[in-house]
Design an enzyme around this catalytic site. Structure first.
Site, PDB file in Angstrom:
ATOM      1  N   SER A 152      53.589  66.891  11.815  1.00  0.00           N
ATOM      2  CA  SER A 152      54.106  66.069  10.727  1.00  0.00           C
ATOM      3  C   SER A 152      55.583  66.389  10.543  1.00  0.00           C
ATOM      4  CB  SER A 152      53.349  66.355   9.425  1.00  0.00           C
ATOM      5  OG  SER A 152      53.649  67.662   8.942  1.00  0.00           O
ATOM      6  N   PHE A 153      56.344  65.425  10.043  1.00  0.00           N
ATOM      7  CA  PHE A 153      57.779  65.647   9.878  1.00  0.00           C
ATOM      8  C   PHE A 153      58.051  66.829   8.963  1.00  0.00           C
ATOM      9  CE2 PHE A 153      61.975  65.007   8.081  1.00  0.00           C
ATOM     10  CZ  PHE A 153      62.720  64.716   9.207  1.00  0.00           C
ATOM     11  N   LYS A 194      67.690  60.766  19.551  1.00  0.00           N
ATOM     12  CA  LYS A 194      67.323  60.545  18.159  1.00  0.00           C
ATOM     13  C   LYS A 194      66.347  59.391  17.967  1.00  0.00           C
ATOM     14  CE  LYS A 194      68.534  63.052  15.748  1.00  0.00           C
ATOM     15  NZ  LYS A 194      67.931  64.401  15.523  1.00  0.00           N
ATOM     16  N   ALA A 195      65.481  59.214  18.959  1.00  0.00           N
ATOM     17  CA  ALA A 195      64.418  58.211  18.824  1.00  0.00           C
ATOM     18  C   ALA A 195      63.239  58.776  18.052  1.00  0.00           C
ATOM     19  CB  ALA A 195      63.965  57.729  20.205  1.00  0.00           C
ATOM     20  N   GLY A 196      63.414  59.940  17.447  1.00  0.00           N
ATOM     21  CA  GLY A 196      62.353  60.544  16.660  1.00  0.00           C
ATOM     22  C   GLY A 196      61.707  61.678  17.412  1.00  0.00           C
ATOM     23  N   ARG A 217      62.191  53.973  19.393  1.00  0.00           N
ATOM     24  CA  ARG A 217      62.335  53.800  17.940  1.00  0.00           C
ATOM     25  C   ARG A 217      63.144  52.539  17.684  1.00  0.00           C
ATOM     26  NH1 ARG A 217      64.989  58.503  14.043  1.00  0.00           N
ATOM     27  NH2 ARG A 217      64.018  57.846  12.079  1.00  0.00           N
ATOM     28  N   HIS A 273      66.802  62.610  28.255  1.00  0.00           N
ATOM     29  CA  HIS A 273      67.351  61.408  27.623  1.00  0.00           C
ATOM     30  C   HIS A 273      67.898  60.453  28.678  1.00  0.00           C
ATOM     31  CE1 HIS A 273      66.790  62.913  23.648  1.00  0.00           C
ATOM     32  NE2 HIS A 273      67.756  63.814  23.681  1.00  0.00           N
ATOM     33  N   PHE A 290      69.499  68.801  11.606  1.00  0.00           N
ATOM     34  CA  PHE A 290      69.046  68.204  12.866  1.00  0.00           C
ATOM     35  C   PHE A 290      67.889  67.255  12.589  1.00  0.00           C
ATOM     36  CE2 PHE A 290      66.322  68.061  16.605  1.00  0.00           C
ATOM     37  CZ  PHE A 290      67.235  67.737  17.597  1.00  0.00           C
ATOM     38  N   MET A 291      66.958  67.690  11.761  1.00  0.00           N
ATOM     39  CA  MET A 291      65.868  66.812  11.325  1.00  0.00           C
ATOM     40  C   MET A 291      66.199  66.385   9.898  1.00  0.00           C
ATOM     41  SD  MET A 291      62.463  68.514  12.953  1.00  0.00           S
ATOM     42  CE  MET A 291      61.569  67.002  12.576  1.00  0.00           C
ATOM     43  N   MET A 314      57.425  70.093  10.866  1.00  0.00           N
ATOM     44  CA  MET A 314      58.395  70.283  11.936  1.00  0.00           C
ATOM     45  C   MET A 314      59.781  70.585  11.386  1.00  0.00           C
ATOM     46  SD  MET A 314      56.995  67.291  14.418  1.00  0.00           S
ATOM     47  CE  MET A 314      58.546  67.117  15.255  1.00  0.00           C
ATOM     48  N   SER A 348      70.185  57.591  12.741  1.00  0.00           N
ATOM     49  CA  SER A 348      69.886  58.980  13.087  1.00  0.00           C
ATOM     50  C   SER A 348      70.897  59.528  14.083  1.00  0.00           C
ATOM     51  CB  SER A 348      68.463  59.069  13.656  1.00  0.00           C
ATOM     52  OG  SER A 348      68.094  60.412  13.853  1.00  0.00           O
TER      53      SER A 348
END
Length: 286
Positions: free
Chosen positions: A219-220, A61-63, A121, A99, A246-247, A223, A129
């Site tokens: 872009s977020f 979840k570091a983006g 992040r 990970h 999830f996002m 996505m 997150s």
């Protein structure tokens, strides 16, 4: 992945997790890992990549900042790493995501001088997150209440271990191992600049038009609407997105909506102790 492949994969996941909800964590060389990974550890450690393979590493979840790599590399790198068995059947060059902390990355990646990209992040947003992810991820231990999750994160008692050790491990090896170290906050602030950095690192030359398209696609907002990124095809028995998507937000500074002043002070004091030997330029706001 085609719709047919996604359906097949989804069905396989349902069967795999039909009788088990949340798996325990098992330590591997001192790092708590999901049991399915720990049980397969010898095979993972022995994996031998090809020199042309690309490793993308993040703490959980570091983006989703690593996604632009796929769009940039698409002309040359045509396979996303799935399971280890599938990976072995794919022709290089391959994009392999992990990970794993630096010390658990199979040594073959460094022996073969593979390129590697690490995405980091800031710890407060990462914690938020990860908490929401653990709430909806039915394959990881129950996170419990928010106020109890903060010290778990601080002590590294989550899957993949300490966030602090994770970001420090890759940071301290970045020059020796030729690792491109990226920050999620930089991606949010100026995505085109960061996409160009990735392109140069991969020795790829693409037009400004393609770079702009990559920025748009990753872009977020886009996505979050993309099933390949939002994992909406994963069954609810695994990712219960009625609890949390999830996002979720993808914002820098969302931690302010979760930490009380007392929790923030406690976290900051511990952070200073944990990170005192390095000077990684994280930003909690942009």
């Amino acid at each position: 992945m085609s719709e047919e492949e996604k359906l097949s994969y989804s069905e396989a996941i349902k069967k795999a997790y039909a009788s088990v909800s949340r798996f325990p964590l098992i330590p591997v060389r001192g790092i708590p890992l999901m049991s399915l990974i720990a049980q397969n550890w010898d095979t993972i450690w022995a994996f031998r990549p090809e020199p042309s393979d690309l490793l993308i590493a993040t703490y959980p979840k570091a983006g989703r900042a690593s996604c632009p790599v796929w769009r940039i590399a698409q002309p040359l790198l045509h396979s996303l790493g799935k399971s280890l068995d599938l990976l072995k059947e794919m022709d290089p060059p391959r994009i392999i995501k992990t990970h794993l902390p630096f010390q658990l990355v199979p040594p073959g990646f460094w022996e073969k001088k593979c390129k590697a990209i690490y995405v980091a992040r800031n710890a407060k947003d990462n914690l938020v997150s990860y908490y929401h992810f653990d709430c909806m991820n039915m394959t990881q231990p129950d996170p419990g209440p928010w106020e109890g999750y903060i010290p778990k994160f601080m002590r590294g008692e989550l899957a993949w271990g300490s966030c602090y050790d994770h970001v420090k491990g890759y940071w301290m090896e970045r020059e020796k191992k030729n690792i491109l170290y990226l920050f999620y906050e930089d991606m949010k602030e100026n995505p085109q600049r960061e996409v160009e950095r990735i392109m140069r690192y991969l020795d790829l030359s693409v037009s400004d038009e393609i770079i702009s398209r990559i920025v748009e696609l990753t872009s977020f907002k886009n996505m979050k609407e993309n099933p390949m990124a939002n994992y909406s095809w994963i069954p609810a028995a695994v990712f219960d997105q009625s609890i949390s998507p999830f996002m979720r937000k993808g914002e820098v500074g969302d931690w302010r909506n979760h930490f009380t002043p007392e929790q923030s002070k406690m976290f900051d004091e511990d952070y200073e102790k944990q990170m005192k030997e390095v000077n990684i330029p994280f930003r909690t706001l942009i």
